[in-house]
Design an enzyme around this catalytic site. Structure first.
Site, short mmCIF file in Angstrom:
data_model
loop_
_atom_site.label_atom_id
_atom_site.label_comp_id
_atom_site.label_asym_id
_atom_site.label_seq_id
_atom_site.Cartn_x
_atom_site.Cartn_y
_atom_site.Cartn_z
N HIS A 120 67.96 107.11 -30.67
CA HIS A 120 67.13 107.85 -29.71
C HIS A 120 66.41 106.80 -28.85
O HIS A 120 66.13 105.69 -29.32
CB HIS A 120 66.12 108.68 -30.51
N ASP A 176 64.27 105.33 -38.56
CA ASP A 176 63.81 106.47 -37.76
C ASP A 176 64.28 107.71 -38.51
O ASP A 176 65.46 108.07 -38.47
CB ASP A 176 64.42 106.38 -36.36
N GLN A 189 64.99 113.05 -37.78
CA GLN A 189 65.89 114.18 -38.04
C GLN A 189 66.17 114.31 -39.54
O GLN A 189 66.16 115.41 -40.08
CB GLN A 189 67.21 114.00 -37.27
N LYS A 206 58.67 118.24 -35.85
CA LYS A 206 60.06 118.61 -36.19
C LYS A 206 60.14 119.13 -37.62
O LYS A 206 61.15 119.66 -38.05
CB LYS A 206 60.97 117.39 -36.02
N CYS A 239 67.92 112.26 -25.01
CA CYS A 239 67.23 110.96 -25.14
C CYS A 239 68.11 109.96 -25.89
O CYS A 239 67.61 109.19 -26.73
CB CYS A 239 65.88 111.09 -25.84
N1 PLP Z 1 63.98 109.74 -33.07
C1 PLP Z 1 64.79 110.80 -33.16
C2 PLP Z 1 66.06 110.68 -33.94
C3 PLP Z 1 64.46 112.01 -32.53
O1 PLP Z 1 65.29 113.06 -32.62
C4 PLP Z 1 63.25 112.08 -31.80
C5 PLP Z 1 62.89 113.32 -31.08
O2 PLP Z 1 63.74 114.03 -30.59
C6 PLP Z 1 62.42 110.95 -31.75
C7 PLP Z 1 62.81 109.81 -32.39
C8 PLP Z 1 61.12 110.97 -31.01
O3 PLP Z 1 60.23 111.85 -31.59
P1 PLP Z 1 58.83 112.19 -30.87
O4 PLP Z 1 59.18 112.61 -29.48
O5 PLP Z 1 58.27 113.30 -31.69
O6 PLP Z 1 58.01 110.96 -30.90
#
Ligand code: PLP
Length: 414
Positions: A127, A204, A207, A230, A369
């Protein structure tokens, strides 16, 4: 199967937003859970009850409300520590979300760890939140990002990984589950290799944490981040796990109140972690409501149900969507979370998304993203349907029927 669906229907009633109708009159079908999940009534009530009955600033007050708020906030930290198998609540830092979490770690490592020539290994499926913070460091320190391609089916490529590892590798920063493909990465095995070479691992877990139990201790990782929203909690609250002694080693990300031991014009001494990383007034009500979301998941839903039922929904969607002739599914490797990205021949994902919206179906369309992954896949955008334990097979049927209508609508006449 019927029992599972009945259980999902029972749980669904905990989410007031799901009983709404789309302005078109169609029942709302929410299949955008990977972007943000809906909130159960208990989370909404906990947030409201705190604001109505206990609202106060934390840590600095001697009065009753402040002490109550502090106790609830620190109990939330304990709940999170237990949830991810951390050794102590001191390893848990509350932030606004995963994005802020990775920035916190990146800036700490920039100042206290990285040097010119160092390399960070990532996958091509990251992401932007796990790319751009490192690029900011890259600009300043001439470090290098080494993205590893995935295999054709979206799975982790060990050959590419070993080829990319080098004496310059100073960090592995990797998603535990792709938000586009849904494929899980073998974190424990990656961390095992990394440990033998003394390379720290950042996960990270945005998900992955939604679909499966996680133990940072079992995985053996150094850093982990995820967002509350999430995971059925409020927005504005996220988690950074800093394995000891990283909390001591990293300098603070921001300066201000509540993160200090002593301030003078000559020198400021910082508080020990986690306070050192929580400058200013944090998201108190949100942290407390987030802990309630975790309790709800454990006590009312349970991982056994989440894992079994979401796997069923994912398999069912694969079968239903796979039967649409012009539909292409991306990333079929297992293990995987309950989401599917796909494209339709001759139909732009945004047109499909707008059409589905009119049928009451909320999906995400775009690059999610993850533009470097889109480049590798050779598409500018996909349609993504992501499922939670409150989704029903009948909603997947509705999605499949509506997609068939999209195909028909956009097919060239004659
Ligand atoms: N990493 C992953 C795999 C994501 O799916 C997301 C959000 O879609 C993020 C990071 C970023 O999360 P946030 O926007 O809540 O900081």
């Amino acid at each position: 199967m019927k029992d599972w669906v009945r259980e999902a229907e029972r749980l669904r009633a905990d989410f007031p937003i799901l009983s709404q109708r789309h302005p078109s009159g169609a029942p709302l079908v929410y299949l955008d859970n990977a972007a943000t999940a809906q909130k159960p009534q208990v989370v909404i009530e906990t947030l409201a009850r705190f604001l109505k009955e206990r609202n106060s600033n934390i840590h600095r007050g001697v009065h009753w409300l402040s002490q109550e708020a502090t106790a609830l906030y620190e109990a939330a930290r304990e709940t999170v520590a237990e949830f991810i198998g951390a050794e102590s609540a001191e390893e848990i830092v509350f932030v606004r979300g995963a994005t802020e979490g990775i920035n916190l770690i990146a800036q700490g490592l920039r100042r206290a760890y990285f040097g010119p020539g160092d390399e960070i290994l990532l996958t091509q499926a990251e992401h932007h939140a796990n790319i751009v913070p490192w690029q900011l460091v890259e600009e300043e320190l001439s470090i290098k990002l080494r993205p590893i391609p995935l295999r054709e089916d979206g799975s982790f490529d060990w050959v590419e990984f070993h080829a990319a590892l080098s004496p310059h590798t100073r960090l592995i920063a990797i998603t535990a589950m792709s938000n586009v493909l849904g494929t899980e990465m073998p974190i424990a095995e990656i961390a095992h290799v990394a440990r033998q070479r003394g390379i720290p691992v950042l996960v990270d877990a945005c998900q992955a944490v939604v679909h499966r139990p996680i133990s940072v201790k079992e995985w053996g990782v150094d850093f982990l981040v995820f967002s509350g929203h999430k995971l059925y909690g409020p927005t504005g609250i996220g988690v950074v796990y800093l394995r000891r002694p990283w909390g001591e080693k990293l300098p603070p990300y921001q300066g201000g109140g509540d993160m200090i031991r002593r301030v003078s014009w000559e020198k400021t001494l910082f508080a020990p972690p986690p306070a050192k990383f929580e400058a200013g007034t944090p998201a108190i009500a949100e942290a407390i409501a987030f802990a309630e979301a975790i309790r709800y998941l454990h006590q009312r839903v349970g991982w056994d149900f989440i894992q079994a039922y979401e796997q069923y929904l994912s398999d069912y969607a694969e079968q239903r969507l796979g039967n649409i002739p012009t539909l292409k599914l991306y990333g079929t490797a297992r293990p995987r979370g309950s989401l599917w990205s796909f494209t339709l021949e001759e139909v732009h994902p945004h047109d499909a998304g707008t059409f589905l919206d009119q049928a009451g179906i909320a999906v995400r369309v775009g690059h999610h993203c993850a533009q470097p992954l889109m480049d590798a896949m050779g598409v500018p955008a996909t349609i993504r349907a992501s499922f939670a334990f409150y989704n029903l097979p009948s909603e997947i049927d509705h999605l499949a029927h509506s997609l068939e209508r999209v195909v028909e609508f956009f097919s060239p006449v004659g």
